[in-house]
Motif scaffolding. Structure first.
Motif, short mmCIF file in Angstrom:
data_model
loop_
_atom_site.label_atom_id
_atom_site.label_comp_id
_atom_site.label_asym_id
_atom_site.label_seq_id
_atom_site.Cartn_x
_atom_site.Cartn_y
_atom_site.Cartn_z
N PHE A 174 99.70 70.24 -17.47
CA PHE A 174 99.58 69.36 -18.59
C PHE A 174 98.44 69.75 -19.76
O PHE A 174 98.61 69.84 -21.02
CB PHE A 174 99.51 68.03 -18.45
N ASP A 175 97.44 70.23 -19.27
CA ASP A 175 96.29 70.50 -20.01
C ASP A 175 96.79 72.01 -20.63
O ASP A 175 96.78 72.15 -21.71
CB ASP A 175 95.05 70.87 -19.11
N THR A 176 97.01 73.02 -19.84
CA THR A 176 97.57 74.23 -20.37
C THR A 176 98.34 74.39 -21.47
O THR A 176 98.23 75.10 -22.46
CB THR A 176 97.83 75.13 -19.13
N TYR A 177 99.51 73.53 -21.09
CA TYR A 177 100.49 73.49 -22.12
C TYR A 177 100.52 72.50 -23.16
O TYR A 177 101.46 72.27 -23.98
CB TYR A 177 102.02 73.50 -21.37
N ASP A 178 99.26 71.76 -23.55
CA ASP A 178 98.95 70.88 -24.27
C ASP A 178 99.98 69.87 -24.28
O ASP A 178 100.69 69.44 -25.58
CB ASP A 178 98.60 71.53 -25.43
N ILE A 179 100.64 69.14 -23.30
CA ILE A 179 101.61 68.12 -23.12
C ILE A 179 101.02 66.96 -23.52
O ILE A 179 100.15 66.44 -22.95
CB ILE A 179 102.26 68.45 -21.86
N LYS A 180 101.92 66.25 -24.35
CA LYS A 180 101.32 64.79 -25.01
C LYS A 180 101.87 63.48 -23.55
O LYS A 180 102.84 63.89 -23.00
CB LYS A 180 102.19 64.34 -26.23
N LEU A 181 100.74 62.94 -23.51
CA LEU A 181 100.73 61.88 -22.52
C LEU A 181 100.68 60.51 -22.92
O LEU A 181 99.91 60.57 -24.21
CB LEU A 181 99.91 62.25 -21.31
N SER A 182 101.08 59.40 -22.38
CA SER A 182 100.54 58.18 -22.82
C SER A 182 98.92 58.12 -22.56
O SER A 182 98.34 58.83 -21.48
CB SER A 182 101.09 57.06 -21.67
N PRO A 183 98.21 56.97 -23.13
CA PRO A 183 96.96 56.98 -23.06
C PRO A 183 96.25 57.02 -21.60
O PRO A 183 95.26 57.50 -21.15
CB PRO A 183 96.43 56.00 -23.92
N GLU A 184 97.14 56.00 -20.77
CA GLU A 184 96.77 55.93 -19.48
C GLU A 184 96.67 57.16 -18.45
O GLU A 184 95.88 57.73 -17.90
CB GLU A 184 97.54 54.85 -18.60
N SER A 185 97.98 58.08 -18.90
CA SER A 185 98.25 59.30 -18.06
C SER A 185 97.00 60.30 -18.39
O SER A 185 96.49 61.33 -17.69
CB SER A 185 99.43 59.66 -18.14
N ARG A 186 96.80 60.38 -19.65
CA ARG A 186 95.70 61.27 -20.29
C ARG A 186 94.46 60.79 -19.70
O ARG A 186 93.86 61.98 -19.30
CB ARG A 186 95.87 60.98 -21.83
N ALA A 187 93.99 59.74 -19.55
CA ALA A 187 92.68 59.34 -18.82
C ALA A 187 92.81 59.95 -17.64
O ALA A 187 91.80 60.28 -16.89
CB ALA A 187 92.60 57.85 -19.04
N TYR A 188 93.71 59.66 -16.78
CA TYR A 188 93.88 60.00 -15.36
C TYR A 188 93.75 61.70 -15.19
O TYR A 188 92.97 62.25 -14.47
CB TYR A 188 95.17 59.51 -14.73
N LYS A 189 94.53 62.42 -16.38
CA LYS A 189 94.40 63.79 -16.07
C LYS A 189 93.01 64.40 -16.37
O LYS A 189 92.46 65.12 -15.79
CB LYS A 189 95.30 64.23 -17.56
N GLU A 190 92.28 63.70 -17.31
CA GLU A 190 90.86 63.99 -17.71
C GLU A 190 90.03 63.74 -16.68
O GLU A 190 89.10 64.46 -16.20
CB GLU A 190 90.29 63.23 -18.92
N ALA A 191 90.44 62.68 -15.76
CA ALA A 191 89.44 62.28 -14.54
C ALA A 191 89.61 63.43 -13.67
O ALA A 191 88.54 63.90 -12.78
CB ALA A 191 89.96 61.00 -14.10
#
Ligand SMILES: N[C@@H](CCC(=O)N[C@@H](CS)C(=O)NCC(=O)O)C(=O)O
Length: 218
Positions: A174-191
């Motif tokens: 998701f990070d490498t291919y710059d995939i758009k996510l909901s705010p909650e999933s984005r926060a999880y990804k960043e964690a």
């Protein structure tokens, strides 16, 4: 207790290897590792010396050999119950196992189109409907886990565990291919990306010089 020895593939590309490595490292379980670069002349022979399946990861522990990433995670949970690699409550544990199994057996479109590749500069690609459907399902699943079971921490079931280890390679995609996510999933990804464990894996990956052309998607 006998030493644990984890056999893995290239850290840049080997998504299945990242799973047990993250579980062991996040749980602070000491282990030795051997990296076998994949898809080179001697790779298959070297892997087959560790497992007849001819795939990495493989875990050796005394006389026990465990192949298959999910089986390794189950083995670790059994051997190190104090590390709580599965959640304690039955409801959460059942959901975590279902999420891990859904990951293990699914999302073929996403995996095929967006291989793990940590040295690739972050850049979006055109996504097929099948890949978009995989992403939507993962986003919804992560949100459900976080809302229903994750309140006590940053990860799917609160503290980092086997379900997070299973999804760690998807987090990188998701990070490498710059995939758009909901705010909650984005926060999880960043964690997940911010953990010292993942940062250490990525640092080692970026030092590797092997290239697997089939995983280089422009
Ligand atoms: N289902 C297996 C899949 C393992 C797998 O496909 N590993 C890849 C690397 S990520 C591999 O060993 N490829 C080398 C080969 O097939 O020769 C698991 O969960 O461990």
């Amino acid at each position: 207790m006998a030493k644990l020895h984890l056999v893995i593939g290239n850290k840049n590309y080997s998504s299945w290897s990242l799973r047990p490595w993250m579980a062991l490292t996040m749980a602070q379980i000491p282990f030795e590792e051997t990296v076998i670069p994949l898809y080179e002349a001697k790779s298959k022979q070297r892997i087959t010396e560790h497992s007849g399946a001819g795939k990495v990861p493989v875990l050796h522990h005394g006389k026990v050999t465990v192949w298959e990433s999910l089986a390794i995670l189950e083995y670790l949970a059994e051997m190190f119950p104090g590390r709580k690699l599965w959640p304690e409550s039955r409801a959460a544990r059942t959901a975590a196992r279902a999420a891990a199994t859904e990951m293990h057996s699914g999302f073929a479109a996403l995996r095929g189109a967006c291989p793990m590749n940590l040295h690739r500069p972050r850049k979006a690609i055109t996504l097929s409907d099948a890949v978009k459907a995989d992403i939507a399902r993962i986003d919804a699943l992560w949100r459900d886990c976080r809302r229903n079971y994750g309140k006590r921490g940053k990860f799917l079931f609160g503290a980092f565990g086997n379900a997070d280890a299973m999804f760690a390679p998807v987090v990188t995609r998701f990070d490498t291919y710059d995939i758009k996510l909901s705010p909650e999933s984005r926060a999880y990804k960043e964690a997940v990306l911010a953990t010292e464990a993942f940062q250490a894996w990525k640092k080692a990956a970026l030092q590797e010089t092997w290239t697997i052309e089939s995983s280089e998607i422009d």
